[in-house]
Design an enzyme around this catalytic site. Structure first.
Site, PDB file in Angstrom:
ATOM      1  N   THR A 159       0.826  -1.211   0.000  1.00 58.24           N
ATOM      2  CA  THR A 159       0.000   0.000   0.000  1.00 58.24           C
ATOM      3  C   THR A 159       0.858   1.258   0.000  1.00 58.24           C
ATOM      4  OG1 THR A 159      -1.728  -1.166   1.211  1.00 58.24           O
ATOM      5  CG2 THR A 159      -1.830   1.234   1.196  1.00 58.24           C
ATOM      6  N   PRO A 203       0.551   5.875  -0.411  1.00 59.55           N
ATOM      7  CA  PRO A 203      -0.394   6.982  -0.211  1.00 59.55           C
ATOM      8  C   PRO A 203      -1.379   7.153  -1.361  1.00 59.55           C
ATOM      9  CG  PRO A 203       1.801   7.656   0.460  1.00 59.55           C
ATOM     10  CD  PRO A 203       1.953   6.297  -0.155  1.00 59.55           C
ATOM     11  N   ALA A 242      -2.033   4.565  -3.640  1.00 57.55           N
ATOM     12  CA  ALA A 242      -2.401   3.251  -4.175  1.00 57.55           C
ATOM     13  C   ALA A 242      -2.740   2.317  -3.020  1.00 57.55           C
ATOM     14  CB  ALA A 242      -1.254   2.671  -5.004  1.00 57.55           C
ATOM     15  N   ILE A 293       1.794  -0.014   6.864  1.00 59.09           N
ATOM     16  CA  ILE A 293       2.490  -1.305   6.803  1.00 59.09           C
ATOM     17  C   ILE A 293       2.539  -1.939   8.189  1.00 59.09           C
ATOM     18  CG2 ILE A 293       4.579  -2.497   6.113  1.00 59.09           C
ATOM     19  CD1 ILE A 293       2.964  -1.089   3.838  1.00 59.09           C
ATOM     20  N   GLU A 347      -5.277 -14.566   1.610  1.00 57.56           N
ATOM     21  CA  GLU A 347      -5.309 -13.428   2.527  1.00 57.56           C
ATOM     22  C   GLU A 347      -6.734 -13.136   2.976  1.00 57.56           C
ATOM     23  OE1 GLU A 347      -4.141  -8.655   2.650  1.00 57.56           O
ATOM     24  OE2 GLU A 347      -3.694  -9.857   0.866  1.00 57.56           O
ATOM     25  N   GLN A 382     -36.754  -9.166  26.210  1.00 59.00           N
ATOM     26  CA  GLN A 382     -36.965  -9.766  24.891  1.00 59.00           C
ATOM     27  C   GLN A 382     -36.030  -9.163  23.848  1.00 59.00           C
ATOM     28  OE1 GLN A 382     -40.529  -8.960  22.319  1.00 59.00           O
ATOM     29  NE2 GLN A 382     -41.033 -11.101  22.805  1.00 59.00           N
ATOM     30  N   LEU A 423     -25.405  -3.492  24.112  1.00 60.90           N
ATOM     31  CA  LEU A 423     -25.953  -4.264  25.223  1.00 60.90           C
ATOM     32  C   LEU A 423     -25.124  -4.118  26.497  1.00 60.90           C
ATOM     33  CD1 LEU A 423     -27.023  -7.501  23.299  1.00 60.90           C
ATOM     34  CD2 LEU A 423     -28.517  -5.724  24.245  1.00 60.90           C
ATOM     35  N   GLU A 446     -16.040  -2.637  -0.928  1.00 57.07           N
ATOM     36  CA  GLU A 446     -16.469  -2.244  -2.280  1.00 57.07           C
ATOM     37  C   GLU A 446     -15.778  -3.075  -3.355  1.00 57.07           C
ATOM     38  OE1 GLU A 446     -17.566   0.603   0.604  1.00 57.07           O
ATOM     39  OE2 GLU A 446     -15.558  -0.146   0.151  1.00 57.07           O
TER      40      GLU A 446
END
Length: 386
Positions: free
Chosen positions: A127, A129, A131, A158, A243, A280, A338, A368
Site C-alpha cells: 500500500t 499513499p 495506491a 504497513i 489473505e 426480549q 448491550l 467495495e
C-alpha cells in the site's frame, strides 16, 4: 448446537498450547503494549520456540511441515483473545507464504528458518499513499543498475513496519505498463537506504505497529527479486484468496467471542428488577447475531476446506471476506450497545474490539472491491447462460 468437524485431537492439543501461550506471554502485557504501540521482539522468539510461527513451512527450512489448520488455530486463538498487537497472521500467512511459494532456494534458506524461529519478522510492503486497493497504481520504482536494482519511493499502513527484518516489497520496474510493470523484491531492512517512518496512531489495533516506510536509493541485488520481473501483480493475485480467507477466519472467531462475552455480561447485569438477558430485545438481538455467526462459520469452514484442497477461488474468498467483515462490525456494534455505558470504557474488551473491528472492511481489499469481484462474476455467469 452446531459443532465443527475440521479439527482432530492433535489439532485441539495444539489449540490448548496456543491458549496457554497467550495467557502467559500476551495477556499480562497487552494493555501496556497498546500504550507503547508495539510488542517486544522477544515475544516473536517465544512464539517461535512454542511452534506457533509458520506452521506449514517444510522441515528443511526449519518448520514443522504441519497442515494449514495449525496456522488457522493460531489465527483463531489470537482473534478470540482480543489481543491484536502481535502481527503473526501477516508474518505467517502472507510473507512466509510468498517466500515458500515463489522464492528461490537461496531465498528460502536465508529467510524461512529465521521466520519460523521468530528471529526475523516479516512484513508486506504494497500500500502507498496513492495506491490502496488499486495496486497497479503504485509509484515506488525499482531501476536496474548492473547486478542491482535501485529502489525509491514510500509505503504506508504497513503492519509490522517498525519491527520487520524482511519485506516483500511491490515496486514498478516498468512505469508505462500498468499490468506487467510490477516486480516484487525481498528487502533486507538492514540495508542502507531503507528508513522507517513514524509508527502511525490508529483508531484501533493500538499494540500492532503500523508504519510508513521510505526507500531512498536503496540498492538490492537482482537475486533479491521474488519471481520474475514484471510478474509481481500476477503473484499478488494468486495469494489474495488466501489473505481474504485469513481475514474471514479472524472475523468469524471475533464475532463468536463477542457474542459469548455479551451473553455472560447481560446474564449478570441487572436493570429494572431483572437481568438484561431477561429482556426480549436482548434475546432477539442475540438470536439474530448467533444465527448469523453460525452461518458465517459454516461458510468459512467450507472455504478452509476448499483452500486446503486447492479449490478456493477469488469469488468465494471475496464472499467470505465481505460477509464476515460486515458481520464482525455489526456484532461489535450491537454487542457494545448491550453493555451500555460500560461498553464505551476502554478497560472493557468490547470497547477495544469495537475500535479494532473497523479495519476489517478495508484491509485485504475493501468491501467495495469485494462487491465488484462478486458482482462482475454474477453477470459473467449470467452471460454464459444466455
Amino acid at each position: 448446537m452446531f459443532k465443527r468437524s475440521l479439527f482432530n485431537q492433535e489439532h485441539e492439543m495444539f489449540r490448548d498450547t496456543v491458549r496457554k501461550f497467550i495467557d502467559k506471554e500476551i495477556a499480562p502485557y497487552h494493555y501496556q503494549w497498546e500504550s507503547e504501540g508495539v510488542v517486544p521482539r522477544d515475544l516473536w522468539l517465544k512464539a517461535g520456540e512454542a511452534g506457533m510461527l509458520c506452521c506449514t513451512i517444510p522441515e528443511q527450512y526449519g518448520g514443522l511441515e504441519l497442515d494449514y489448520l495449525f496456522d488457522v488455530i493460531v489465527f483463531e486463538e489470537m482473534a478470540r483473545s482480543g489481543f491484536t498487537g502481535p502481527g503473526f497472521l501477516i508474518h505467517c500467512d502472507l510473507v512466509a507464504t510468498y517466500i515458500k511459494s515463489f522464492g528461490t532456494e537461496e531465498q528460502k534458506q536465508q529467510w524461512l528458518p529465521k521466520m519460523v524461529s521468530g528471529e526475523a519478522i516479516g512484513s508486506l510492503g504494497m500500500t502507498e499513499p496513492h495506491a490502496g486497493s488499486d495496486l497497479r497504481n503504485i509509484r515506488t520504482r525499482a531501476v536496474r543498475d548492473g547486478d542491482d536494482y535501485v529502489i525509491n519511493g514510500q509505503k504506508v499502513f504497513i503492519s509490522n513496519g517498525q519491527l520487520c527484518d524482511v519485506l516483500v516489497l511491490a515496486t514498478k520496474t516498468d512505469a508505462a505498463d500498468r499490468d506487467n510493470g510490477i516486480t516484487l523484491f525481498l528487502v533486507d531492512t538492514s540495508l542502507p537506504g531503507f528508513e522507517r517512518g513514524k509508527n502511525l496512531d490508529k483508531l484501533g489495533m493500538k499494540a500492532q505497529d503500523t508504519s510508513e516506510l521510505f526507500f531512498e536509493d536503496l540498492r538490492v541485488p537482482a537475486s533479491c527479486m521474488l519471481g520474475e520481473e514484471g510478474k509481481g501483480f500476477d503473484l499478488m493475485m494468486t495469494k489474495l484468496s488466501q489473505e481474504r480467507l485469513a481475514q474471514a477466519i479472524r472475523s468469524a472467531t471475533v464475532a463468536e467471542h463477542l457474542i459469548d462475552i455479551t451473553v455472560d455480561y447481560t446474564a449478570d447485569r441487572a436493570a429494572f428488577g431483572k437481568t438484561i438477558a431477561d429482556f426480549q430485545n436482548t434475546q432477539f438481538k442475540i438470536a439474530e447475531l448467533k444465527t448469523d455467526a453460525v452461518i458465517g462459520r459454516v461458510f468459512t469452514d467450507e472455504c478452509i476446506k476448499k483452500f486446503m484442497e486447492g479449490d478456493l477461488d477469488q469469488v468465494d474468498a471475496a464472499m467470505a471476506k465481505m460477509w464476515l467483515s460486515n458481520l464482525h462490525c455489526r456484532v461489535a456494534d450491537e454487542c457494545l450497545q448491550l453493555f451500555g455505558g460500560w461498553g464505551y470504557m476502554w478497560e472493557y474488551p468490547i470497547s477495544r474490539a469495537f475500535a479494532d473491528a473497523r479495519i476489517v472492511k478495508i484491509a485485504g481489499g475493501s468491501i467495495e472491491i469485494m462487491k465488484h469481484i462478486i458482482g462482475r462474476n454474477v453477470f459473467k455467469e449470467a452471460k454464459k447462460r444466455q
